[in-house]
Write an enzyme that holds these catalytic residues in place. Structure first.
Site, PDB file in Angstrom:
ATOM      1  N   PRO A 276      -2.798  -4.126  -1.994  1.00 52.90           N
ATOM      2  CA  PRO A 276      -2.597  -2.764  -1.816  1.00 52.90           C
ATOM      3  C   PRO A 276      -2.994  -1.924  -3.157  1.00 52.90           C
ATOM      4  CG  PRO A 276      -0.490  -3.881  -2.217  1.00 52.90           C
ATOM      5  CD  PRO A 276      -1.317  -4.681  -2.080  1.00 52.90           C
ATOM      6  N   MET A 277      -3.689  -0.771  -3.034  1.00 53.98           N
ATOM      7  CA  MET A 277      -4.239  -0.030  -4.116  1.00 53.98           C
ATOM      8  C   MET A 277      -4.387   1.391  -3.693  1.00 53.98           C
ATOM      9  SD  MET A 277      -7.620  -2.201  -5.037  1.00 53.98           S
ATOM     10  CE  MET A 277      -7.870  -2.830  -3.295  1.00 53.98           C
TER      11      MET A 277
ATOM     12  N   GLN B 276       2.686  -1.735   2.568  1.00 50.63           N
ATOM     13  CA  GLN B 276       3.496  -1.644   1.345  1.00 50.63           C
ATOM     14  C   GLN B 276       4.434  -0.462   1.212  1.00 50.63           C
ATOM     15  OE1 GLN B 276       2.252  -1.273  -2.950  1.00 50.63           O
ATOM     16  NE2 GLN B 276       2.888  -3.349  -3.080  1.00 50.63           N
TER      17      GLN B 276
ATOM     18  N   CYS C 157       4.491  -1.109  -9.425  1.00 55.27           N
ATOM     19  CA  CYS C 157       3.564   0.124 -10.124  1.00 55.27           C
ATOM     20  C   CYS C 157       4.058   0.530 -11.158  1.00 55.27           C
ATOM     21  CB  CYS C 157       3.743   1.243  -8.966  1.00 55.27           C
ATOM     22  SG  CYS C 157       2.738   2.945  -9.453  1.00 55.27           S
TER      23      CYS C 157
ATOM     24  N   LYS D  82       6.411  -7.299  -4.434  1.00 53.70           N
ATOM     25  CA  LYS D  82       5.146  -7.388  -5.558  1.00 53.70           C
ATOM     26  C   LYS D  82       5.859  -6.909  -6.684  1.00 53.70           C
ATOM     27  CE  LYS D  82       0.318  -6.584  -6.552  1.00 53.70           C
ATOM     28  NZ  LYS D  82       0.298  -5.896  -7.790  1.00 53.70           N
TER      29      LYS D  82
ATOM     30  N   ASP E  74      -6.438  -9.696 -12.649  1.00 51.70           N
ATOM     31  CA  ASP E  74      -7.751 -10.060 -13.033  1.00 51.70           C
ATOM     32  C   ASP E  74      -8.335 -11.090 -12.304  1.00 51.70           C
ATOM     33  OD1 ASP E  74      -7.230  -8.477 -15.474  1.00 51.70           O
ATOM     34  OD2 ASP E  74      -6.703 -10.281 -16.758  1.00 51.70           O
TER      35      ASP E  74
END
Length: 340
Positions: free
Chosen positions: A45-46, A98, A131, A171, A234
């Site tokens: 999720p972004m 999410q 976040c 997350k 990463d």
């Protein structure tokens, strides 16, 4: 054209699949751990990025599952606009949704409404506890929950109560503050609350996205819990995704920034310049077909054309575009110069 028709017409020339398979097809009744083990490549999720068009490109590139942008449970409660982030597009087989917030009662309500709205197309509900952005954490949301495991556990239980039978995952980050790792014990608390899996980003929240992600914390969390652990942080290439799966205790891997202009990151396919240009065109058409704001294609141009001759020129040209036709005209220019 519908999104499904766009994929059928334009994805093959980009080296992408013309149709999208559901997550763990035929395995709905298996535990999430088994499904993740068999289908471990997840698109993260972004915020501001993972809209329906982006998810469909990732799935066409080989992602086993894609997540929505993070959706505010308060936004779902108080207004209708946030539901645009939840609804799957035509041709999108399923998705993980999410949610973020800090009030268990709103999570319970949101989980129930999301489950009712998406039905069989809801793969799972994920709770954002990672976040690091101040406008989120100052409200006690996102990574701020790492300091409040009791509230975080209440949120997981509330989601499970609101959507019985739907897997609820979380997350998290290594911890909120540098040098204060809480991930293993926090993950254990989430497992006790009923979480079906935990994704771990190997940075502290105060690092934002700077420095290097510590994949060692993935092993430490995996040793602490019996539920699947998803590696995050990463994972910028297909090779990195495979390393995360083989070198850590992760069951699955979540790719975020590594998807920028690279839906092939999931398959390992190395696209030609012509395929990258075709992918940009397909993505623009998907934005149009899903009703998304076409200004998003300005960022996409920079990502897809990165490394090409005169990339700065094409990126600048895209910055002045407004309509799909204008973006596609830029793609034609790039093709004429790069593929001549």
């Amino acid at each position: 054209m519908t999104p499904a028709e766009v994929l059928a017409a334009y994805a093959p020339s980009a080296g992408l699949s013309a149709s999208l398979a559901p997550f763990a097809p035929g395995e709905k009744n298996l535990p999430l751990a088994a499904r993740l083990a068999a289908h471990p490549l997840l698109m993260a999720p972004m915020a501001g990025v993972s809209d329906a068009a982006y998810r469909m490109m990732a799935r066409a590139g080989g992602a086993d599952l894609a997540y929505s942008e993070m959706v505010s449970v308060a936004g779902l409660h108080y207004g209708e606009k946030s539901w645009e982030l939840v609804d799957p597009a035509d041709g999108e087989p399923d998705l993980a949704v999410q949610l973020f917030g800090s009030r268990p009662e709103l999570f319970r309500e949101a989980a129930a409404r999301v489950a009712a709205r998406l039905g069989e197309r809801l793969a799972l509900i994920d709770v954002n506890m990672a976040c690091p952005v101040p406008k989120v954490t100052r409200k006690g949301e996102g990574s701020a929950l790492l300091e409040n495991p009791e509230l975080a556990a209440q949120i997981v239980r509330a989601c499970r109560e609101g959507a019985p039978g739907v897997d609820v995952t979380v997350k998290i980050r290594r911890g909120r503050y540098a040098g204060q790792e809480v991930a293993p014990e926090f993950a254990r608390a989430m497992e006790d609350a009923g979480a079906a899996a935990v994704a771990v980003h190997g940075r502290f929240a105060t690092q934002m996205y700077h420095g290097t992600a510590d994949w060692g914390v993935i092993d430490r969390v995996a040793d602490a819990v019996g539920i699947p652990v998803v590696a995050s942080g990463d994972v910028m290439s297909h090779e990195a995704a495979l390393r995360a799966l083989t070198e850590t205790g992760a069951t699955a891997v979540m790719v975020a920034r590594g998807t920028y202009g690279n839906p092939w990151v999931f398959s390992g396919h190395v696209p030609s310049p012509a395929e990258r240009i075709a992918a940009f065109e397909c993505h623009v058409r998907l934005l149009e077909a899903t009703g998304a704001h076409l200004k998003r294609a300005r960022s996409l141009a920079g990502w897809y054309f990165k490394g090409m001759p005169d990339a700065a020129r094409w990126r600048n040209a895209a910055m002045g575009c407004v309509t799909a036709e204008e973006f596609l005209a830029v793609a034609d220019e790039v093709r004429a110069h790069v593929c001549a």
